[in-house]
Design a protein around this motif. Structure first.
Motif, mmCIF file in Angstrom:
data_model
loop_
_atom_site.group_PDB
_atom_site.id
_atom_site.type_symbol
_atom_site.label_atom_id
_atom_site.label_comp_id
_atom_site.label_asym_id
_atom_site.label_seq_id
_atom_site.Cartn_x
_atom_site.Cartn_y
_atom_site.Cartn_z
ATOM 1 N N ARG A 156 -52.831 76.462 -49.218
ATOM 2 C CA ARG A 156 -52.930 77.088 -50.577
ATOM 3 C C ARG A 156 -54.560 76.974 -51.017
ATOM 4 N NH1 ARG A 156 -49.322 74.866 -54.472
ATOM 5 N NH2 ARG A 156 -47.856 75.418 -52.760
ATOM 6 N N HIS A 157 -55.089 75.794 -50.930
ATOM 7 C CA HIS A 157 -56.409 75.627 -51.675
ATOM 8 C C HIS A 157 -57.588 76.368 -50.815
ATOM 9 C CE1 HIS A 157 -56.584 72.447 -48.436
ATOM 10 N NE2 HIS A 157 -57.836 72.628 -48.548
ATOM 11 N N PRO A 193 -47.871 76.460 -48.300
ATOM 12 C CA PRO A 193 -47.867 74.966 -48.513
ATOM 13 C C PRO A 193 -49.202 74.270 -49.259
ATOM 14 C CG PRO A 193 -47.381 75.630 -46.167
ATOM 15 C CD PRO A 193 -47.649 76.767 -46.831
ATOM 16 N N LYS A 194 -49.025 73.349 -49.933
ATOM 17 C CA LYS A 194 -50.562 72.790 -50.456
ATOM 18 C C LYS A 194 -51.670 72.696 -49.548
ATOM 19 C CE LYS A 194 -48.921 70.460 -54.771
ATOM 20 N NZ LYS A 194 -48.760 69.304 -55.400
ATOM 21 N N THR A 195 -51.170 72.365 -48.386
ATOM 22 C CA THR A 195 -52.324 72.093 -47.252
ATOM 23 C C THR A 195 -53.086 73.144 -47.226
ATOM 24 O OG1 THR A 195 -50.845 72.242 -45.534
ATOM 25 C CG2 THR A 195 -51.117 69.957 -46.425
ATOM 26 N N THR A 238 -59.291 73.048 -42.707
ATOM 27 C CA THR A 238 -58.453 71.978 -42.195
ATOM 28 C C THR A 238 -59.037 71.356 -40.935
ATOM 29 O OG1 THR A 238 -57.053 73.213 -41.014
ATOM 30 C CG2 THR A 238 -56.527 72.857 -43.626
#
Length: 191
Positions: A163-164, A159-161, A186
């Motif tokens: 992936r970075h 998920p984008k949350t 996060t």
């Protein structure tokens, strides 16, 4: 090198009793398992901030190799299968790895303990691994996850949350393989 030579001899002997590594990789143990594990040292900070936790240690890769090569780092091997736990304990003793401890338990059953480095090789798909291992991570924990050919795709599928926070480094032992590297930045990190 003496410890690594001894580890290779022990592995070949034990592999006749239990399938620690595939029979096809026995002839290339140095490249496929030892060097593949040792390459993680180039990605680690020196000195690392805290202990190294190897989840699903299995045959001891990469944890045993890293413990043998860096006696200054506390290494925790996590494995739930009885025969593998016995094998890992025999190796720790035979190689005189005072910096290495085997935890015979499922990852889910381990008490919370923060790690400076988290590693796992052939343990679980990346999303599942992140979900299971986050409680051992802080924003400073370095994740080093040898993933073979699937690394880039597993990162792309996050998920984008998440992936970075991860990228793939090229393996030096296999042109088709990668190592997922990252830090959990996060709010979940450190909780």
């Amino acid at each position: 090198m003496e410890r690594l030579d001894r580890l290779v001899a022990l592995l070949k002997e034990e592999n006749a009793r239990q399938n620690l590594v595939s029979a096809t990789s026995v002839d290339s143990i140095w490249r496929r398992h030892i060097a593949d594990s040792a390459q993680l040292l180039d990605l680690m900070p020196d000195p690392p901030a805290g202990s190294l936790m190897d989840l699903g240690s299995g045959a001891g890769f990469p944890g045993l190799v890293l413990a043998a090569m860096r006696p200054d780092i506390e290494v925790r091997l996590v494995e739930s299968r009885r025969l593998r736990i016995d094998w890992l304990n025999r190796c720790v003793e035979a190689l005189n790895l005072a910096n290495c401890t085997v935890f015979g338990a499922r990852v889910e059953a381990l008490p919370d303990a923060k790690a400076g480095i988290l590693t796992a090789r052939a343990f679980a798909p990346l999303p599942k691994l992140i979900a299971m291992a986050r409680r051992f991570s802080t924003k400073d924990t370095l994740w080093l996850l040898p993933k073979g050919r699937s690394g880039a795709q597993e990162v792309a599928d996050l998920p984008k949350t998440l992936r970075h926070m991860f990228h793939v480094e090229q393996s030096v032992t296999d042109a088709d393989a990668g190592i997922v590297v990252g830090r959990d930045l996060t709010e979940a990190a450190g909780k």
